[in-house]
Scaffold this motif. Structure first.
Motif, PDB file in Angstrom:
ATOM      1  N   GLU A 147     -12.394  -8.251  -7.607  1.00  0.00           N
ATOM      2  CA  GLU A 147     -11.184  -7.410  -8.488  1.00  0.00           C
ATOM      3  C   GLU A 147     -11.786  -5.859  -8.527  1.00  0.00           C
ATOM      4  N   ARG A 148     -11.263  -5.074  -7.386  1.00  0.00           N
ATOM      5  CA  ARG A 148     -11.553  -3.889  -7.152  1.00  0.00           C
ATOM      6  C   ARG A 148     -10.224  -3.069  -7.230  1.00  0.00           C
ATOM      7  N   LEU A 149     -10.476  -1.768  -7.617  1.00  0.00           N
ATOM      8  CA  LEU A 149      -9.406  -0.666  -7.652  1.00  0.00           C
ATOM      9  C   LEU A 149      -8.474  -0.459  -6.637  1.00  0.00           C
ATOM     10  N   GLY A 150      -9.320  -0.411  -5.499  1.00  0.00           N
ATOM     11  CA  GLY A 150      -8.588  -0.249  -4.087  1.00  0.00           C
ATOM     12  C   GLY A 150      -7.448  -1.279  -3.735  1.00  0.00           C
ATOM     13  N   LEU A 151      -8.045  -2.580  -3.958  1.00  0.00           N
ATOM     14  CA  LEU A 151      -7.040  -3.742  -3.563  1.00  0.00           C
ATOM     15  C   LEU A 151      -5.961  -3.631  -4.771  1.00  0.00           C
ATOM     16  N   PHE A 152      -6.299  -3.241  -5.915  1.00  0.00           N
ATOM     17  CA  PHE A 152      -5.201  -3.562  -6.913  1.00  0.00           C
ATOM     18  C   PHE A 152      -4.186  -2.421  -6.837  1.00  0.00           C
ATOM     19  N   SER A 153      -4.760  -1.262  -6.392  1.00  0.00           N
ATOM     20  CA  SER A 153      -3.648  -0.112  -6.483  1.00  0.00           C
ATOM     21  C   SER A 153      -3.055   0.269  -5.184  1.00  0.00           C
ATOM     22  N   TYR A 154      -3.560  -0.932  -3.987  1.00  0.00           N
ATOM     23  CA  TYR A 154      -2.995  -0.345  -2.380  1.00  0.00           C
ATOM     24  C   TYR A 154      -1.658  -0.195  -2.475  1.00  0.00           C
ATOM     25  N   PRO A 155      -0.777  -0.920  -3.322  1.00  0.00           N
ATOM     26  CA  PRO A 155       0.665  -0.879  -2.979  1.00  0.00           C
ATOM     27  C   PRO A 155       1.053   0.714  -3.378  1.00  0.00           C
ATOM     28  N   VAL A 156       0.267   1.444  -4.110  1.00  0.00           N
ATOM     29  CA  VAL A 156       0.583   3.054  -4.411  1.00  0.00           C
ATOM     30  C   VAL A 156       0.185   3.826  -3.186  1.00  0.00           C
ATOM     31  N   LEU A 157      -0.763   3.176  -2.619  1.00  0.00           N
ATOM     32  CA  LEU A 157      -1.022   3.928  -1.200  1.00  0.00           C
ATOM     33  C   LEU A 157      -0.238   3.388  -0.036  1.00  0.00           C
ATOM     34  N   GLN A 158       0.418   2.460  -0.131  1.00  0.00           N
ATOM     35  CA  GLN A 158       1.646   1.993   0.591  1.00  0.00           C
ATOM     36  C   GLN A 158       2.636   3.023   0.448  1.00  0.00           C
TER      37      GLN A 158
END
Length: 359
Positions: A147-158
């Motif tokens: 559980e890492r921040l990048g994977l959690f928040s990648y919909p925001v990057l999308q």
């Protein structure tokens, strides 16, 4: 000023309001992760539609296609392999027919505005909403991913990928609709909080696509991450490799060629592949009468021939392009410059709205 984050209304379907008959100028954005050369499922499920959209677009429409390297690093990557796969993904997009003079084609990680806008949008995104993202929960549930921040928040990057170019339309599959809803809601939240129509609320483009399943397990989508390489057909597989994989495709004990996804998923998957790869419009997925007296061996041979016919020109063009390193670099560099010219204006406007403009 309090934060506004309301649910947006369901997006209309492709046939109702995203049709290219409309003369509203369209800005279309889509991206693909650099996982090397895509497989047949990637091509028939999504990439072929990028080419169709390019052909159907009008001269004043803008098409923006990206290899999204920043998304790739949400999972561990080998640096040398990632470099190779970025290049292979770019070469493949060119090989399938993406025209860099008609579409903006670039590497997302070469335009730093993506990451900066993602941070700004992340300051609007509710944690509870991100925690309910089904793709995140599915990856975590396997136990193979930390559980890492990048994977959690990648919909925001999308969302940043899409909104950075003020996209009006996004081609999506069913598994990405939830992410597009988040993108629309973040756009709406920003517009309302800062009292400006900075972003469009992008609509989905539901284009005809084929869901292609594994040749070894027809309950799973065709995937590059599957351990068995015989489960998938790469767009650079040779004719012999394609024939072998189709011949070894798991079906069932019946030799009758029947369209029945529930009880005959393996055969039905091969029928889907045949239908998607054939140029014969009369061959419908479920029209199996012509195979009534066909053996399973002969049927698989016909599927392999259809796949080879579709893949061979792509394979040939990929090898030609991939050997021309200078051309690939030129396309990437030019695409990044064109993308950055749009992205920088949007980010400047966003930073001005929130009070972070240069002084």
């Amino acid at each position: 000023m309090h934060r506004v984050f309301s649910r947006s209304r369901p997006t209309p379907s492709y046939r109702r309001s995203s049709s290219f008959r409309s003369r509203q100028r369209k800005v279309i954005f889509s991206g693909i992760q650099p996982t090397g050369v895509p497989h047949l499922g990637n091509y028939l499920g999504a990439l072929v539609n990028w080419v169709h959209l390019q052909k159907a677009s009008q001269p004043d429409d803008q098409l923006i296609y990206s290899v999204v390297g920043l998304h790739a690093i949400t999972l561990p990557q080998d640096p040398a392999q990632l470099r190779q796969e970025k290049r292979a993904a770019m070469a493949t997009l060119l090989a399938i027919g993406i025209d860099p003079t008609r579409s903006i084609l670039f590497h997302q990680d070469e335009v730093s505005e993506h990451a900066e806008l993602a941070w700004i949008l992340g300051c609007l995104a509710p944690l509870g909403r991100l925690n309910r993202m089904t793709t995140y929960k599915a990856k975590i549930s396997t136990g193979k991913t930390d559980e890492r921040l990048g994977l959690f928040s990648y919909p925001v990057l999308q969302a940043a990928d899409i909104l950075l170019y003020k996209a009006t339309h996004v081609p999506v599959g069913e598994d990405q609709r939830q992410h597009l809803e988040l993108t629309r809601d973040l756009a709406q939240a920003f517009n309302q909080q800062f009292r400006a129509e900075t972003f469009h609320l992008p609509q989905d483009i539901i284009t005809p696509s084929k869901r292609i399943f594994s040749l070894r397990d027809s309950s799973q989508k065709m995937s590059k991450s599957a351990a068995d390489p015989k489960s998938r057909i790469g767009l650079t597989d040779t004719a012999d490799e394609i024939a072998l994989k189709i011949r070894k495709a798991i079906t069932d004990s019946s030799h009758e060629i029947v369209w029945d996804p529930k009880d005959r998923p393996g055969v039905s998957n091969l029928l889907t592949i045949l239908h998607a790869c054939t140029t014969d419009p009369a061959l419908d997925t479920s029209a199996t009468a012509e195979f009534r007296n066909t053996s399973l061996v002969d049927f698989k041979s016909r599927v392999a021939e259809a796949v080879e016919s579709r893949v061979a020109p792509i394979r040939s063009e990929f090898h030609r392009l991939n050997s021309d390193e200078g051309y690939i670099q030129s396309v990437s560099r030019n695409g990044a410059e064109r993308a950055r010219s749009i992205a920088s204006r949007t980010l400047q406007e966003v930073k001005s709205r929130i009070g972070l403009e240069a002084i």
